[in-house]
Each structure stands twice: as structure tokens, then as C-alpha cells.
Design a protein around this motif. Sequence first.
Motif, PDB file in Angstrom:
ATOM      1  N   ARG A  49       0.793  -1.091  -0.013  1.00 57.00           N
ATOM      2  CA  ARG A  49      -0.019  -0.065  -0.009  1.00 57.00           C
ATOM      3  C   ARG A  49       0.805   1.405  -0.041  1.00 57.00           C
ATOM      4  N   GLY A  51       3.250   2.233  -1.982  1.00 60.99           N
ATOM      5  CA  GLY A  51       3.787   2.703  -3.352  1.00 60.99           C
ATOM      6  C   GLY A  51       5.185   2.222  -3.796  1.00 60.99           C
ATOM      7  N   ARG A 133       8.750  -4.635  -6.797  1.00 63.55           N
ATOM      8  CA  ARG A 133       8.435  -3.538  -7.317  1.00 63.55           C
ATOM      9  C   ARG A 133       7.268  -3.712  -8.546  1.00 63.55           C
ATOM     10  N   ILE A 136       4.088  -4.112  -6.292  1.00 65.03           N
ATOM     11  CA  ILE A 136       3.619  -2.831  -6.179  1.00 65.03           C
ATOM     12  C   ILE A 136       3.119  -2.127  -7.262  1.00 65.03           C
ATOM     13  N   LYS A 137       3.643  -1.973  -8.428  1.00 59.26           N
ATOM     14  CA  LYS A 137       3.363  -1.434  -9.646  1.00 59.26           C
ATOM     15  C   LYS A 137       1.864  -1.913  -9.981  1.00 59.26           C
ATOM     16  N   ARG A 140      -2.775  -0.392  -6.967  1.00 54.65           N
ATOM     17  CA  ARG A 140      -3.114   0.860  -6.685  1.00 54.65           C
ATOM     18  C   ARG A 140      -2.574   1.376  -5.260  1.00 54.65           C
ATOM     19  N   ALA A 141      -1.582   2.281  -5.251  1.00 55.14           N
ATOM     20  CA  ALA A 141      -1.035   2.547  -3.868  1.00 55.14           C
ATOM     21  C   ALA A 141      -1.990   3.704  -3.305  1.00 55.14           C
ATOM     22  N   GLN A 142      -2.338   3.346  -2.031  1.00 55.92           N
ATOM     23  CA  GLN A 142      -3.282   3.898  -1.294  1.00 55.92           C
ATOM     24  C   GLN A 142      -2.583   5.254  -0.412  1.00 55.92           C
ATOM     25  N   ASN A 144       0.755   8.205  -0.722  1.00 57.58           N
ATOM     26  CA  ASN A 144       1.587   8.908  -1.477  1.00 57.58           C
ATOM     27  C   ASN A 144       2.692   9.147  -0.389  1.00 57.58           C
ATOM     28  N   GLU A 200      -1.982  11.202   4.598  1.00 58.88           N
ATOM     29  CA  GLU A 200      -1.568   9.783   4.235  1.00 58.88           C
ATOM     30  C   GLU A 200      -1.660   8.660   5.239  1.00 58.88           C
TER      31      GLU A 200
END
Length: 435
Positions: A49, A51, A133, A136-137, A140-142, A144, A200
Motif C-alpha cells: 500500500r 507505493g 516493484r 507494487i506497480k 493501486r497505492a493508497q 503517497n 496519508e
Amino acid sequence: MTRIICHVDANAIPLVDVPGTVYVHLYGSQPVRAGTGSIGNQARDALMRLGAAPRTAAVDLLSIALAVTAADTFIRRADADDSWARDIELHVPLIRPQQWKPFTNDLERMLGFLTGDMWRLELKDGGQRAPTRLDIKDRRAQANISKVDFVSLFSGGLDSGIATLAAMSAGERPLLVSHAYRGDATYQDAVAKLLPAKPERLIVNVHPQIDTEHEDSMRARSFIFLALGVLAADTVSEFKGKMIDLRVPENGLIALNPPLTRRRIGSLSTRTTHPHYLSKFQQIINRVDLRANIINPFEAMTKGEMAKNMVAVPGFESFASATVSCGKWKRKKQQCGRCVPCLIRRSSLYAANVDDKTEYTFPDLHAVLADEENRDDLLSMMTAITRAQNNNLSRWVAQSGPMPEDIARRNVLEDVVRRGLAEVAAFLRDTGLKV
């Protein structure tokens, strides 16, 4: 002794129980069969999560913390020889157990200080791998983390609420890490929505499950909380190329938590943010090269002093009332008003001249004092106030755990206990109680 054996691979869990042994599916969504446990399915998701890919050492720390939480939850204190201190042998699968094995004894001693139990750790291969990576890609990262200045534990309590409100009002940008058991997320979200901007966040419920009666003393709860915070801080530190603070906001009186009565000496008083515990945690993560600077920025302040600093912030009264401090909140989803955390909370808002709009189940402390079955915490607090006035404060505070070697810092911490108890005493006296 009870043995907890954890496996990441559900297929590795035996089909038949062994007396004195509990098998746990680590990072599992549910137990694989009756008599086994599971924990940490959301934690697996949390690894992706941020990113950025967390490092292996941080994931291994999380695996240790999940296993400790499982043991702390699944082994009942009532079954111990003295109905409290348990003898626990814990088998934990890691990606790089050799990195942690030199510090096994340090981990065992730190856990013993935190929970009052005897711990034996067996670290083995077969742990949860760190996401790549590419992993992760594809998700969707929650959070930032490019916008993050520091990481802070966020419980939704008054202290973490004040810490976050103060930082954001000063223009700082936090990543808030929350360990949310069922029901906690509701009030944590409510407090977060009252902040000056949307922060965040990383929110995880490790959700331990087993079909037997749980232990609810939760003395190890801060270990998983800190592990999540370290994982987040280390990931942000690597991303930014510099050391990031992990803030553990707790007023000095609660952080030290000296035993209010002789019956509460030792692990019967919680040590979740004690300076000695945080120092030992820092030493261990330093040795495995995890990048997080653990600090409690409020260790020298009382809860009332923290609140006083915020009274000029618009809407602070409503903000404070949205936070949850109660040690018994989980039972009825309402703050009781008579437990030790509630008494300190009420005293702090009184000291800051803040209109306490919190709805307490037991707002009348005279009625609490007259209730022989439910007045223990209030009587203990009143006893502690008298004790602080008549006894050697240094010796008493040291009963909660080793104090810093630096004399100046030790004096500061002892004085915050004195001032914190004075806040409670003033509140109780002005309520009409004799202390």
C-alpha cells in the motif's frame, strides 16, 4: 509451556493436533482447520500500500510481530501456573532468519519486559517474501509517500490526535499508521476527518482468529503497532534517502505508567510506550539496519499540558471529544469515564479548561466511589496521588521499569509523573472528592 508454530504455507500445517501446540497460519485469512489459528491477511495487503517495496528486514519484523500477537492472543493467562505469566515457545518463519538470530535473546528479553511472560523464539526459514516493484506497480497505492515528512502511530486517542493536529497545523505532512481491531477504525476515521487536511494513512487490522477463547489482556499490542510503524518509516526512509522519524505520541505519565498500587507492580501495569521498551526496540532495529528513528515527542509533557497547547485551535473541543482514550471502550463502544485512562483524560481536559463534550457511561465519580464493585481504578488513582506526596518518587517510578541513565532526563521524566498526578488530583478535588 505452550508452543506456537507459525507457517506462511497453509499446506505445511499438520492435519492432527499435538498436545501443547497451536499451529497458526501467518498472513492467512482464516484458520485452515478447527483448533488452529490465523492472523495477518490484511498485513500482507499492507505491504503493497505504500507505493514502494518494503525491505526484507521490515517484512521479517512484521512476521515476528504477527506471531507474537498470535501467541499473546491465543494463549490464555488463566492457564498459566500463576494465572498470569505464560511460558511461550514461538516458532516464526522468516526470509532471512540468520539476520535476526544474533538478536534472539534481545527480542526475548524485550518481549518479557513488555508482557511479563517467558518467551523462547525459534526463527526458521520459509517466511513471507517482500513484494517486488512489479507487485507494487500492479496494485493501486493508497499512500503517497513522496508527500510524507514523518511517520506517526495514530490510535485515534487524545494523545495521537493532538500530536497529529499540532503537526499538521504547523505544516508538517504525516503518514499515519493505525492498528485497528474491529470497531477501532470507526472512531479513528472520525478523528482523521477533523484534521486540517487529509493525511496519508496506513490502516491494518491483523485480525487474529481461533475457535477457542481469546486472551484479552493484550500486553503485546504495541509490538505489532510499532512493527507496522517501523515498516512504514523504513520504506519512506529508503524512498527519500534519509532517516525518517517514527513518532510514538504518548504523554509522560501514561508512558511511564508507574504502578498505582502495590498490586499493579510489574507487567500488571502496561509498558506499551515505556522509554526503556522504546529504547530496546530502537537498538534491535538498528542492529538489523532498519531505518526508523523512534521518538516520543511528548514524554516530558502531561496530557493536560498537551491539551493546553491546542486550546487556540478552532474546533479543538469537538476534536478532543471525538477521540477515544477509554481502556474499556471495546465492550460497549462508549467511554466509561472511570478507568485510569478516562480519569487522566478527564483531568487533562479540565486542566486545559476545555469543555469536555465526551459522553461517559459513568460521569458521576461520587457514584463510582460508592460502587464497591467498580471503583477499583478510582481508588487506585487516589492512592497513587497520596503516595506521590508522601514517598520517594524516584524509587516508585523506577518500579515501572529501568529509567534512563542520563540523570537530567530521568529527573524530567519523574517530574512529569508528579505534574500528571497533580492534574488528576486537582480535577478530583474540584469534583468534590477528598485526595
